[in-house]
Design an enzyme around this catalytic site. Structure first.
Site, PDB file in Angstrom:
ATOM      1  N   LYS A  57      51.129  -8.853  93.018  1.00 41.18           N
ATOM      2  CA  LYS A  57      51.521  -9.267  94.365  1.00 41.18           C
ATOM      3  C   LYS A  57      50.492 -10.207  95.026  1.00 41.18           C
ATOM      4  O   LYS A  57      50.459 -11.371  94.684  1.00 41.18           O
ATOM      5  CB  LYS A  57      51.828  -8.024  95.207  1.00 41.18           C
ATOM      6  CG  LYS A  57      53.070  -7.297  94.663  1.00 41.18           C
ATOM      7  CD  LYS A  57      53.806  -6.440  95.662  1.00 41.18           C
ATOM      8  CE  LYS A  57      55.186  -6.107  95.118  1.00 41.18           C
ATOM      9  NZ  LYS A  57      55.408  -4.697  94.840  1.00 41.18           N
TER      10      LYS A  57
ATOM     11  N   ASP B 224      48.196   2.379  90.108  1.00 45.47           N
ATOM     12  CA  ASP B 224      49.029   1.211  90.380  1.00 45.47           C
ATOM     13  C   ASP B 224      48.734   0.770  91.808  1.00 45.47           C
ATOM     14  O   ASP B 224      49.244   1.349  92.769  1.00 45.47           O
ATOM     15  CB  ASP B 224      50.508   1.570  90.199  1.00 45.47           C
ATOM     16  CG  ASP B 224      51.430   0.387  90.488  1.00 45.47           C
ATOM     17  OD1 ASP B 224      50.961  -0.613  91.072  1.00 45.47           O
ATOM     18  OD2 ASP B 224      52.620   0.460  90.130  1.00 45.47           O
TER      19      ASP B 224
ATOM     20  N   PHE C 145      57.302   4.321  92.265  1.00 43.91           N
ATOM     21  CA  PHE C 145      57.879   2.987  92.007  1.00 43.91           C
ATOM     22  C   PHE C 145      56.850   2.155  91.255  1.00 43.91           C
ATOM     23  O   PHE C 145      55.767   1.886  91.762  1.00 43.91           O
ATOM     24  CB  PHE C 145      58.293   2.244  93.289  1.00 43.91           C
ATOM     25  CG  PHE C 145      58.925   0.916  92.956  1.00 43.91           C
ATOM     26  CD1 PHE C 145      60.267   0.834  92.622  1.00 43.91           C
ATOM     27  CD2 PHE C 145      58.153  -0.243  92.884  1.00 43.91           C
ATOM     28  CE1 PHE C 145      60.843  -0.382  92.244  1.00 43.91           C
ATOM     29  CE2 PHE C 145      58.732  -1.460  92.514  1.00 43.91           C
ATOM     30  CZ  PHE C 145      60.075  -1.530  92.199  1.00 43.91           C
TER      31      PHE C 145
END
Ligand code: PLP
Length: 400
Positions: free
Chosen positions: A254, A225, A140
């Site tokens: 985030k 990531d 993802f």
């Protein structure tokens, strides 16, 4: 207004691209959130790890308000007095050479993809338009067309073609498959140190180290990531530290803003970033003074309050206590730091139903797939609050 009226408005006027739990929140503080009726919940999702510093952290809030009163946006056409210090602090904390600031995580992933493609053509000598990037099954990395082009989740892809070429899939945690997939046109390997959305999938020890060696051997850029795993979530600043490696490019987002504002960045450890020339890439909001001020405060809180250590300690305790639960429906309990998952046997399923029951017990958690629940509370969590989560889980298991 009643909760069901707010829900009605969302359903009537909003796109239906999410299926949230039916709880309408209006206030947050630390690990706690309150709904519009005043019910209190312990937030075990922390906005997919964007709120590592806890909801509405007062210091980050102060930094945001103070900066908002002075200067919010200049665009990168001009310089601003927050960007330089933000770069310096971020580089020092992460041992990086260069930073490229963006807003959302997906934009930072796109930035990394563009950077390594250009690096492939101008430095590695890959023929024009032949660059390949290797990615993992069940990845993802976000929601843009190029990113969903290499997703293996049919939900994320179906109906959105034609897709961007230039990506190759290999199984996660299979270093031999990675090496076999590399050709002279391979520019990068993009991977999550722990696959969060896939259900907190932790590769066996040594995998990332081996990937690092393979990338070095074939002159391939290693991109990690760490948008979800980074900034303390796994009990280290970056999850790569567990394997003692350094990625060439690290993507963070985030929690980089503590949940106040979308801030993401690509960190470069080598000179890969130097291939970008003025005008080749950018973002109107990327690196704006408000984002930089918020992010500087969010990073400071992470260290000042020892949240990374707390994540490690509370995570270890939480995982240890969870593993004492013996329930035939549970297939596996796994985690690192405060990134924890309970996986039920596939035939049990119903993770969503458990989340609804946890909500009744005052705990908000999110199902991922049919049979996995992820627990990732803000890193400010205290021992007694971990105990409250454990009590709620036990209660729900006992009652169903
Ligand atoms: C959340 C996430 C993204 C995408 O970030 P957005 O800010 O939602 O675009 C990318 N990669 C990982 C690992 C993530 O968890």
């Amino acid at each position: 207004m009643q909760q069901r009226e707010f829900i009605g408005l969302e359903d009537q006027f909003g796109a239906h691209n999410y299926k949230p739990l039916d709880v309408v929140l209006s206030r947050g503080e630390g690990v706690w959130v309150w709904d519009v009726d005043g019910n209190k919940y312990l937030d075990c999702l922390a906005a997919y790890s964007a709120v590592n510093q806890g909801h509405c952290h007062p210091e980050i809030m102060q930094a945001m308000v103070k900066q908002a009163e002075k200067l919010t946006l200049t665009s990168r056409a001009f310089r601003n007095d927050q960007l330089g210090p933000f770069y310096k602090e971020l580089c020092e904390l992460t041992n990086s050479h260069k930073v490229l600031p963006m807003n959302s995580g997906a934009e930072a992933v796109e930035t990394a993809i563009k950077t390594v493609r250009k690096w492939g053509y101008t430095v590695k000598g890959v023929p024009q338009d032949k660059a390949e990037i290797i990615v993992c099954d069940d990845n993802f990395h976000g929601r843009t067309i190029s990113i969903v082009s290499f997703s293996t989740d049919e939900n994320a892809r179906a109906g959105f073609g034609p897709f961007t070429p230039g990506f190759k899939l290999v199984p996660f945690d299979d270093a031999a498959a990675l090496e076999a997939a590399i050709t002279e046109n391979t520019v990068a390997f993009l991977v999550e140190p722990i696959q969060g959305e896939a259900g907190v999938m932790i590769p066996p020890e040594g995998y990332l180290k081996e990937a690092r060696t393979i990338c070095d051997r074939h002159n391939v850029v290693l991109i990690l990531d760490e948008i979800q795993t980074g900034l303390g979530r796994t009990g280290k600043l970056l999850a790569e530290e567990y394997e003692g490696i350094e990625a060439d490019l690290t993507i963070i987002g985030k929690a980089l803003s503590g949940g106040f504002y979308p801030v993401s960045a690509v960190l470069s450890n080598t000179e890969v970033m130097d291939v970008l020339q003025p005008g080749e890439h950018g973002s109107t909001f990327g690196g704006n003074p408000l984002a930089c001020a918020v992010s500087r405060a969010a990073l400071k809180v992470l260290f000042d309050e020892k949240l990374i250590e707390n994540s490690y300690e509370q995570g270890k305790y939480f995982l240890g206590e969870l593993r004492k639960i013996s329930d035939p429906r549970i297939k596996e309990i796994r985690g690192r730091g405060l990134m924890v998952a309970i996986e039920f046997h596939p035939e049990v399923g119903g993770a969503r139903a458990y989340c609804n029951k946890l909500k009744e017990q005052g705990v908000l958690a999110k199902d991922t797939h049919e049979n996995i629940i992820r627990f990732a509370p803000p890193l400010v969590i205290k021992r007694e609050e971990v105990d409250q989560i454990l009590a709620a889980i036990k209660q729900v298991l006992a009652a169903s």
